[in-house]
Write a protein that holds these residues in place. Structure first.
Motif, PDB file in Angstrom:
ATOM      1  N   MET A 104       0.788  -1.280   0.075  1.00  7.84           N
ATOM      2  CA  MET A 104       0.127  -0.044   0.044  1.00  7.84           C
ATOM      3  C   MET A 104       0.723   1.347  -0.011  1.00  7.84           C
ATOM      4  N   ASP A 105       0.620   2.111  -0.783  1.00  7.55           N
ATOM      5  CA  ASP A 105       1.239   3.523  -0.775  1.00  7.55           C
ATOM      6  C   ASP A 105       0.679   4.236   0.237  1.00  7.55           C
ATOM      7  N   GLN A 106       2.110   4.904   0.783  1.00  8.89           N
ATOM      8  CA  GLN A 106       1.716   5.787   2.079  1.00  8.89           C
ATOM      9  C   GLN A 106       2.364   7.134   1.702  1.00  8.89           C
ATOM     10  N   GLU A 107       1.592   8.224   2.436  1.00  4.28           N
ATOM     11  CA  GLU A 107       2.300   9.285   2.416  1.00  4.28           C
ATOM     12  C   GLU A 107       2.529   9.750   3.699  1.00  4.28           C
ATOM     13  N   ILE A 108       3.650  10.500   3.773  1.00  3.03           N
ATOM     14  CA  ILE A 108       4.553  10.947   5.084  1.00  3.03           C
ATOM     15  C   ILE A 108       4.308  12.452   5.153  1.00  3.03           C
ATOM     16  N   VAL A 109       3.565  13.096   5.806  1.00  2.00           N
ATOM     17  CA  VAL A 109       3.606  14.601   5.908  1.00  2.00           C
ATOM     18  C   VAL A 109       4.432  15.260   7.089  1.00  2.00           C
ATOM     19  N   THR A 110       5.254  16.186   6.886  1.00  2.00           N
ATOM     20  CA  THR A 110       5.946  16.869   7.940  1.00  2.00           C
ATOM     21  C   THR A 110       5.145  18.332   7.925  1.00  2.00           C
ATOM     22  N   VAL A 111       4.899  18.547   9.285  1.00  2.00           N
ATOM     23  CA  VAL A 111       4.427  19.895   9.525  1.00  2.00           C
ATOM     24  C   VAL A 111       5.118  20.646  10.710  1.00  2.00           C
ATOM     25  N   ALA A 112       5.200  22.104  10.546  1.00  2.00           N
ATOM     26  CA  ALA A 112       6.044  22.580  11.575  1.00  2.00           C
ATOM     27  C   ALA A 112       5.640  24.046  11.932  1.00  2.00           C
ATOM     28  N   ASN A 113       5.256  24.390  13.111  1.00  2.00           N
ATOM     29  CA  ASN A 113       5.021  25.838  13.457  1.00  2.00           C
ATOM     30  C   ASN A 113       6.376  26.260  13.987  1.00  2.00           C
ATOM     31  N   THR A 114       6.963  27.473  13.402  1.00  2.00           N
ATOM     32  CA  THR A 114       8.452  28.163  13.602  1.00  2.00           C
ATOM     33  C   THR A 114       7.980  29.370  14.671  1.00  2.00           C
ATOM     34  N   ASP A 115       6.870  29.612  14.989  1.00  2.00           N
ATOM     35  CA  ASP A 115       6.517  30.666  15.842  1.00  2.00           C
ATOM     36  C   ASP A 115       6.708  30.126  17.383  1.00  2.00           C
ATOM     37  N   SER A 116       7.686  30.754  18.053  1.00  2.00           N
ATOM     38  CA  SER A 116       7.868  30.537  19.404  1.00  2.00           C
ATOM     39  C   SER A 116       7.102  30.802  20.473  1.00  2.00           C
ATOM     40  N   VAL A 117       5.913  31.714  20.162  1.00  2.00           N
ATOM     41  CA  VAL A 117       5.014  32.184  20.970  1.00  2.00           C
ATOM     42  C   VAL A 117       3.605  31.572  20.695  1.00  2.00           C
ATOM     43  N   ASN A 118       3.262  31.646  19.476  1.00  2.00           N
ATOM     44  CA  ASN A 118       1.816  31.459  19.005  1.00  2.00           C
ATOM     45  C   ASN A 118       1.493  30.110  18.441  1.00  2.00           C
ATOM     46  N   PRO A 119       0.434  29.271  18.898  1.00  2.00           N
ATOM     47  CA  PRO A 119      -0.034  28.263  18.236  1.00  2.00           C
ATOM     48  C   PRO A 119      -0.373  28.449  16.749  1.00  2.00           C
ATOM     49  N   CYS A 120      -0.316  27.697  15.936  1.00  2.00           N
ATOM     50  CA  CYS A 120      -0.639  27.683  14.681  1.00  2.00           C
ATOM     51  C   CYS A 120      -1.639  26.658  14.260  1.00  2.00           C
ATOM     52  N   ALA A 121      -2.821  27.070  13.403  1.00  2.00           N
ATOM     53  CA  ALA A 121      -3.807  25.888  12.662  1.00  2.00           C
ATOM     54  C   ALA A 121      -3.857  26.242  11.518  1.00  2.00           C
TER      55      ALA A 121
ATOM     56  N   PRO B 297       3.325  26.222  19.698  1.00  2.00           N
ATOM     57  CA  PRO B 297       4.649  27.140  19.394  1.00  2.00           C
ATOM     58  C   PRO B 297       5.667  25.925  19.227  1.00  2.00           C
ATOM     59  N   LEU B 298       6.514  26.138  18.085  1.00  4.25           N
ATOM     60  CA  LEU B 298       7.842  25.479  17.800  1.00  4.25           C
ATOM     61  C   LEU B 298       7.413  23.956  17.820  1.00  4.25           C
ATOM     62  N   GLU B 299       6.207  23.639  17.602  1.00  3.49           N
ATOM     63  CA  GLU B 299       5.835  22.120  17.585  1.00  3.49           C
ATOM     64  C   GLU B 299       6.147  21.483  16.007  1.00  3.49           C
ATOM     65  N   VAL B 300       6.550  20.424  15.935  1.00  2.00           N
ATOM     66  CA  VAL B 300       6.855  19.607  14.828  1.00  2.00           C
ATOM     67  C   VAL B 300       6.156  18.284  14.789  1.00  2.00           C
ATOM     68  N   GLN B 301       5.268  17.806  13.785  1.00  2.00           N
ATOM     69  CA  GLN B 301       4.408  16.531  13.565  1.00  2.00           C
ATOM     70  C   GLN B 301       4.952  16.109  12.370  1.00  2.00           C
ATOM     71  N   ILE B 302       5.111  14.617  12.316  1.00  2.00           N
ATOM     72  CA  ILE B 302       5.102  13.787  11.170  1.00  2.00           C
ATOM     73  C   ILE B 302       3.786  12.891  11.169  1.00  2.00           C
ATOM     74  N   LEU B 303       3.209  13.123  10.143  1.00  2.08           N
ATOM     75  CA  LEU B 303       1.897  12.364  10.132  1.00  2.08           C
ATOM     76  C   LEU B 303       1.993  11.299   8.892  1.00  2.08           C
ATOM     77  N   GLY B 304       1.154  10.193   9.108  1.00  5.81           N
ATOM     78  CA  GLY B 304       1.060   9.242   8.378  1.00  5.81           C
ATOM     79  C   GLY B 304       0.033   8.119   8.858  1.00  5.81           C
ATOM     80  N   ARG B 305       0.023   6.996   8.341  1.00  6.81           N
ATOM     81  CA  ARG B 305      -0.859   5.802   8.795  1.00  6.81           C
ATOM     82  C   ARG B 305      -0.101   4.853   9.449  1.00  6.81           C
TER      83      ARG B 305
END
Length: 89
Positions: A1-18, A81-89
């Protein structure tokens, strides 16, 4: 099964990001759920299910300066703030 890996980062040190993150529409169907494979936070917020935004409902600014429109599949991700997530299945 093909799978996509997604990396998302918030570079702001103070504010959350949606943000909406575009995912491959041949690998991810509306309603699919990606999971957090990695986060640098103790209690990360899970991403939303894959949604499809209809044609002409969105405008995408391409890196070459052109624009495109949907349909496109995306997931809603909220990062601390400053969070990094790697998403996949």
């Amino acid at each position: 099964m093909d799978q996509e890996i997604v990396t998302v980062a918030n570079t702001d040190s103070v504010n959350p990001c949606a943000v909406f993150v575009i995912v491959d529409n041949t690998l991810n169907n509306p309603g699919d759920q990606l999971r957090i494979l990695y986060s640098n936070q103790q209690q990360p917020q899970a991403p939303g299910a894959v949604e499809q935004l209809a044609a002409d409902a969105v405008t995408v600014q391409e890196t070459d300066g052109s624009t495109g429109t949907g349909p496109l599949n995306c997931v809603h991700v909220t990062l601390a703030p400053l969070e990094v997530q790697i998403l996949g299945r």
